[in-house]
Design a protein around this motif. Sequence first.
Motif, PDB file in Angstrom:
ATOM      1  N   TYR A  12      -7.967   6.018   6.928  1.00 46.73           N
ATOM      2  CA  TYR A  12      -8.074   7.472   6.778  1.00 46.73           C
ATOM      3  C   TYR A  12      -8.395   8.125   8.121  1.00 46.73           C
ATOM      4  O   TYR A  12      -7.800   9.145   8.488  1.00 46.73           O
ATOM      5  CB  TYR A  12      -9.168   7.793   5.751  1.00 46.73           C
ATOM      6  CG  TYR A  12      -9.142   9.227   5.257  1.00 46.73           C
ATOM      7  CD1 TYR A  12      -8.455   9.573   4.095  1.00 46.73           C
ATOM      8  CD2 TYR A  12      -9.797  10.233   5.954  1.00 46.73           C
ATOM      9  CE1 TYR A  12      -8.420  10.879   3.637  1.00 46.73           C
ATOM     10  CE2 TYR A  12      -9.766  11.553   5.516  1.00 46.73           C
ATOM     11  CZ  TYR A  12      -9.077  11.864   4.351  1.00 46.73           C
ATOM     12  OH  TYR A  12      -9.034  13.168   3.916  1.00 46.73           O
ATOM     13  N   SER A  15      -0.864   2.397   3.329  1.00 47.41           N
ATOM     14  CA  SER A  15      -1.127   3.764   3.792  1.00 47.41           C
ATOM     15  C   SER A  15       0.022   4.331   4.615  1.00 47.41           C
ATOM     16  O   SER A  15      -0.065   5.462   5.104  1.00 47.41           O
ATOM     17  CB  SER A  15      -2.414   3.784   4.626  1.00 47.41           C
ATOM     18  OG  SER A  15      -3.516   3.323   3.867  1.00 47.41           O
ATOM     19  N   ASN A  25      -4.397   7.691   0.942  1.00 49.92           N
ATOM     20  CA  ASN A  25      -3.266   7.844   0.035  1.00 49.92           C
ATOM     21  C   ASN A  25      -2.195   6.797   0.293  1.00 49.92           C
ATOM     22  O   ASN A  25      -1.968   6.385   1.433  1.00 49.92           O
ATOM     23  CB  ASN A  25      -2.650   9.242   0.179  1.00 49.92           C
ATOM     24  CG  ASN A  25      -3.574  10.336  -0.318  1.00 49.92           C
ATOM     25  OD1 ASN A  25      -4.399  10.096  -1.193  1.00 49.92           O
ATOM     26  ND2 ASN A  25      -3.436  11.527   0.236  1.00 49.92           N
ATOM     27  N   ARG A  65       1.445   5.633   0.886  1.00 50.52           N
ATOM     28  CA  ARG A  65       2.638   6.250   1.470  1.00 50.52           C
ATOM     29  C   ARG A  65       3.699   5.183   1.688  1.00 50.52           C
ATOM     30  O   ARG A  65       3.384   4.032   1.976  1.00 50.52           O
ATOM     31  CB  ARG A  65       2.310   6.912   2.812  1.00 50.52           C
ATOM     32  CG  ARG A  65       1.326   8.065   2.752  1.00 50.52           C
ATOM     33  CD  ARG A  65       1.077   8.621   4.151  1.00 50.52           C
ATOM     34  NE  ARG A  65       0.166   9.760   4.157  1.00 50.52           N
ATOM     35  CZ  ARG A  65      -1.152   9.659   4.151  1.00 50.52           C
ATOM     36  NH1 ARG A  65      -1.716   8.456   4.135  1.00 50.52           N
ATOM     37  NH2 ARG A  65      -1.909  10.741   4.141  1.00 50.52           N
TER      38      ARG A  65
END
Length: 505
Positions: free
Chosen positions: A32, A67, A144, A146
């Motif tokens: 993140y 991610s 998230n 991806r």
Amino acid sequence: MKRNLFKAYDIRSKRDNFDDETTLALCHAIAYYMIHDVKTYSIVVGRDTRVGTEAIMQKALEVFQASGMTVYVQLNAIGSCQFYYNCMQRPKSGGLMITASHNPGSYLGMKLVAPEVQSIAKNCGPKGGLQTVQKYYDEELLCNTRKGGTIVPLNTLDAFIDYSMKLARVPAKSLKGLPVVCDFLHGSNGEAISRALNHCGVDGTYLHLVPDGAFPCGDPNPGSEGSTAEVRQYLLDHPTDMCFVYDGDGDRMDLLYRGRQLSPCFVMGLITDELTEMFHGYFEKPEESFNPMFLFDIKASPALLLSQIHQGKKVSLVQNGHSYIKDALLNNKGNHFLAAVEESAHYYLQFPQSIGDWMSPLFASENTLFFTLLVLKAYQKDPRRFDEARILQDSTWRQREWSAMIKEEGKRNTLQKAIEDRIMAMGAIKVTTNKLGENLNATLLRYNLPKSYDDGATLRTPWFQVFQRVSQSEDALVRWEVLASDEKIGQKVLEEMAKAMKMIE
């Protein structure tokens, strides 16, 4: 969720604290941070030989790829310096090295870097650095999912060796027949160092070469007398001038010259001429007018610093801590800050991405293979200078760094103030900044020493210097070291410090 994982410069704790839940949370926090704060979708990953690094690496690969990140990974165990080289060659990527450096084998850890090999530590790095990563960890943020994530396996050992030899200007067979002993303490950089030295033709003896994350010799710390007992005995039985000892991840390089440590600051003093000659082009300066700044540990011997000044070198003291030192180099390229050294046996340099290209970007980083080769070349060229350095080092008295764990903050502060009062009563002056006005993050108590290390400074006897600070990497640990012109005044200083310590018992 495990606490107390985040230190001043890295993430580090006992192996038992890196359970699956904690490791997953850490990897999400790092992903993140890299994506949202550092603004990069690629990351370089490496690990050393410690037990448990494999599981952390596997979890990191899964989280980073999910991610949407491109993950450049060296799957086998490597040293931190090879990891930094991998980052240098991919300067738009962040980096994660899974290591606990010189700490006991029961520890695990993580070092982080931003693009351009910028250190990430507390209050160092983009958007708050490690403190921001800790915030995301505490909040249990999940990165998230991806599409587009991919894993790119690397195999850079040959390229790393070739780069280091070319930069040091040590061709194959150029050190032919030179006896060299290396003790790797079962760490992860033995293959790189030993292969390079063999290419250069040395007559090498390699102790504890096989990587072993249990570290059967003891803590993989070249400063530990227990861990280096075997190599010291070997040198008694097989006298050899040049012996190097490395820590677990290979970013510390201690030189035992003729069986005894030659302080890292004295080692740096032996190669400042060579570094100046090698790097003038990268700073776009003619060789004759290039006079770079060398940063020395605040514990450096005044005798060594003054000898460098008398040779025309520019020197300054710098506070301890790899992230701070690398940032100091990074932010002062325009001021020609070239190299730095810590007494913990860390060496730093403005490394070029491409050798011989004067327009190449420079990265403040570490490479003990390069420094090993450069020191050996200097010895081969003129071994008498090493004898002279030893004589200069032995001309002063030193009580090497020791520490005490004092958990109560009030008690720590009382002790430090009591030591300051007693030593200043002996006539010492308290110093907390260098000549550039930068905070040393420690206290030097100096008696009869020049106010600054500039042209015209001289060393008068008797003199002493006391170093005192609270560790930034170990909780509640206070560190001290004493240097003096002779043992008599050094012992007097220790007596006064002992009186202060008894006051808080």
